[in-house]
Design an enzyme around this catalytic site. Structure first.
Site, PDB file in Angstrom:
ATOM      1  N   LYS A  52       1.176  -1.396   0.223  1.00  0.00           N
ATOM      2  CA  LYS A  52       0.134   0.021  -0.225  1.00  0.00           C
ATOM      3  C   LYS A  52       1.103   1.178   0.101  1.00  0.00           C
ATOM      4  CE  LYS A  52      -3.573  -2.823   2.143  1.00  0.00           C
ATOM      5  NZ  LYS A  52      -4.539  -3.124   2.859  1.00  0.00           N
ATOM      6  N   GLN A  96      -4.728  -2.219   9.139  1.00  0.00           N
ATOM      7  CA  GLN A  96      -4.419  -3.290   8.698  1.00  0.00           C
ATOM      8  C   GLN A  96      -5.229  -4.791   9.452  1.00  0.00           C
ATOM      9  OE1 GLN A  96      -3.431  -3.839   5.834  1.00  0.00           O
ATOM     10  NE2 GLN A  96      -4.160  -5.835   5.791  1.00  0.00           N
ATOM     11  N   ASP A 119     -11.648   1.741   3.626  1.00  0.00           N
ATOM     12  CA  ASP A 119     -11.876   0.522   3.006  1.00  0.00           C
ATOM     13  C   ASP A 119     -13.603   0.322   3.125  1.00  0.00           C
ATOM     14  OD1 ASP A 119      -9.076  -1.233   3.179  1.00  0.00           O
ATOM     15  OD2 ASP A 119      -9.344  -1.065   5.053  1.00  0.00           O
TER      16      ASP A 119
HETATM   17  C1  BQF Z   1      -0.624 -10.642  -5.758  1.00  0.00           C
HETATM   18  C2  BQF Z   1      -5.291  -9.572   2.202  1.00  0.00           C
HETATM   19  C3  BQF Z   1      -6.237 -11.344   2.822  1.00  0.00           C
HETATM   20  C4  BQF Z   1      -5.895 -10.832   4.460  1.00  0.00           C
HETATM   21  C5  BQF Z   1      -6.212  -9.305   4.531  1.00  0.00           C
HETATM   22  C6  BQF Z   1      -1.056  -7.536  -4.466  1.00  0.00           C
HETATM   23  C7  BQF Z   1      -1.095  -7.649  -2.417  1.00  0.00           C
HETATM   24  C8  BQF Z   1      -1.349  -9.195  -2.537  1.00  0.00           C
HETATM   25  C9  BQF Z   1      -1.689  -9.837  -3.269  1.00  0.00           C
HETATM   26  C10 BQF Z   1      -2.014  -7.588  -1.142  1.00  0.00           C
HETATM   27  C11 BQF Z   1      -5.130  -8.746   0.960  1.00  0.00           C
HETATM   28  C12 BQF Z   1      -4.892  -9.303  -0.705  1.00  0.00           C
HETATM   29  C13 BQF Z   1      -4.625  -7.735   1.436  1.00  0.00           C
HETATM   30  C14 BQF Z   1      -0.473  -9.187  -4.940  1.00  0.00           C
HETATM   31  C15 BQF Z   1      -3.903  -5.987   0.626  1.00  0.00           C
HETATM   32  C16 BQF Z   1      -4.345  -8.467  -1.430  1.00  0.00           C
HETATM   33  O1  BQF Z   1       0.396  -9.595  -6.702  1.00  0.00           O
HETATM   34  O2  BQF Z   1      -0.954 -11.067  -6.416  1.00  0.00           O
HETATM   35  C17 BQF Z   1      -1.504  -7.476  -3.627  1.00  0.00           C
HETATM   36  O3  BQF Z   1      -1.236  -6.607  -0.700  1.00  0.00           O
HETATM   37  N1  BQF Z   1      -3.635  -7.270  -0.372  1.00  0.00           N
HETATM   38  C18 BQF Z   1      -4.641  -6.485   2.900  1.00  0.00           C
HETATM   39  O4  BQF Z   1      -4.703  -5.907   3.308  1.00  0.00           O
HETATM   40  O5  BQF Z   1      -5.342  -7.515   3.799  1.00  0.00           O
HETATM   41  C19 BQF Z   1      -5.725  -9.039   3.777  1.00  0.00           C
HETATM   42  C20 BQF Z   1      -5.451 -11.037   2.392  1.00  0.00           C
END
Ligand code: BQF
Length: 284
Positions: A52, A96, A119
């Site tokens: 992020k 987060q 969010d």
């Molecule tokens: C990629 C998330 C589960 C629980 C809490 C790029 C992200 C992930 C994968 C990422 C996720 C999943 C996020 C890829 C944010 C997505 O290249 O495939 C980016 O940073 N995510 C989160 O903040 O909390 C989570 C999944």
């Protein structure tokens, strides 16, 4: 054979467009700012927060990170949120998830000003989503909609099946599909005859949280398959909720993990932050 939907490429285009918009906002004296709060040291959360912050840098969004130790009290965390609610440099506040066990996630989310809730987890924004009057779009479901749009396939009249009913993905996902006139079914851990229901889906969204849960027999020939999962397989390799190798020969379009929905979640967060800055500066 199916076409693989390149979420990474779609997200890069969105971020490039946002960078142009942010540059012009800066000329009018508006500088979008995002505060990211992380509590404790969950390694996956650390990766997500870094993604992020990196996206903010690429686009020219100002960002602040608050890394709090795992013992931080709910009161301290809410105090920080309330401070950021009235900080003019900050347009978006992101906490987060997940938070440590001793903190009530909902109490913290509801403390975020709905105007800075990028969010879209605050009940006020959830209500907006429910009635189709979008303020902030929920990051992952909105990213999924953009990937579906990128296929050229219309949602209207299609059988859409969402596996998973979380407040973060499943429920808002179903709502966005419904707003585009899909016929929507939500499946979950108590659903009977799951494979039979998913096999009727023209558009299948998997948000289960279990590696390779969706197998080829659960998928209709020619379906659009969207994989929201982020799991580790038996070899510790990142994988989705869909058995990609088996399902890719049956689907018309399929998203990979990584490089599918994940980058789109980040891109929507960036969009929401720019939108928040515009709203707070009376430009929207
Ligand atoms: C990629 C998330 C589960 C629980 C809490 C790029 C992200 C992930 C994968 C990422 C996720 C999943 C996020 C890829 C944010 C997505 O290249 O495939 C980016 O940073 N995510 C989160 O903040 O909390 C989570 C999944």
């Amino acid at each position: 054979m199916s076409q693989i939907i390149d979420g990474k490429a779609v997200s890069v285009k969105i971020k490039n467009d946002l960078a142009v918009e942010v540059a012009s906002l800066r000329e009018s004296g508006v500088k979008p700012g995002l505060a990211v709060i992380i509590v404790g040291n969950n390694p996956a959360s650390r990766v997500y927060v870094n993604n992020k912050k990196k996206a903010c840098e690429e686009i020219g969004i100002y960002s602040e990170e608050y890394a709090l130790n795992a013992e931080t009290s709910q009161e301290e965390l809410i105090n920080l949120v309330e401070h950021l609610n009235v900080d003019d440099k900050i347009n978006g506040i992101l906490v987060q998830l997940p938070l440590p066990e001793h903190i009530d996630e909902n109490a913290v989310i509801q403390a975020i000003s709905p105007l800075k809730d990028v969010d879209a987890f605050h009940v006020q924004n959830v209500g907006h989503i429910m009635i189709g009057d979008f303020e902030f779009l929920p990051c992952t479901p909105s990213g999924v909609m953009e990937l579906i749009h990128s296929t050229g396939i219309e949602v209207e009249g299609k059988n859409c099946v969402v596996i998973g009913r979380s407040n973060i993905v499943g429920k808002p996902m179903a709502m966005l599909l419904l707003h585009e006139n899909g016929t929507v079914t939500i499946c979950h851990s108590r659903t009977k005859n799951l494979a039979q229901i998913t096999a009727g889906a023209d558009i299948l969204v998997a948000a289960v949280g279990r590696a390779k849960f969706v197998t080829a027999d659960m998928v209709k020939e020619g379906a659009v398959v969207i994989d929201v999962g982020m799991n580790r397989d038996e070899n510790g390799k990142l994988c989705g909720d869909v058995d990609f190798e088996a399902v890719k020969d049956k689907a018309s379009f399929i998203t990979p993990v990584p490089g599918g929905v994940g980058p789109m979640t980040i891109a929507t967060l960036m969009k929401n932050t720019v939108k928040a800055a515009k709203i707070q500066n009376h430009m929207e």
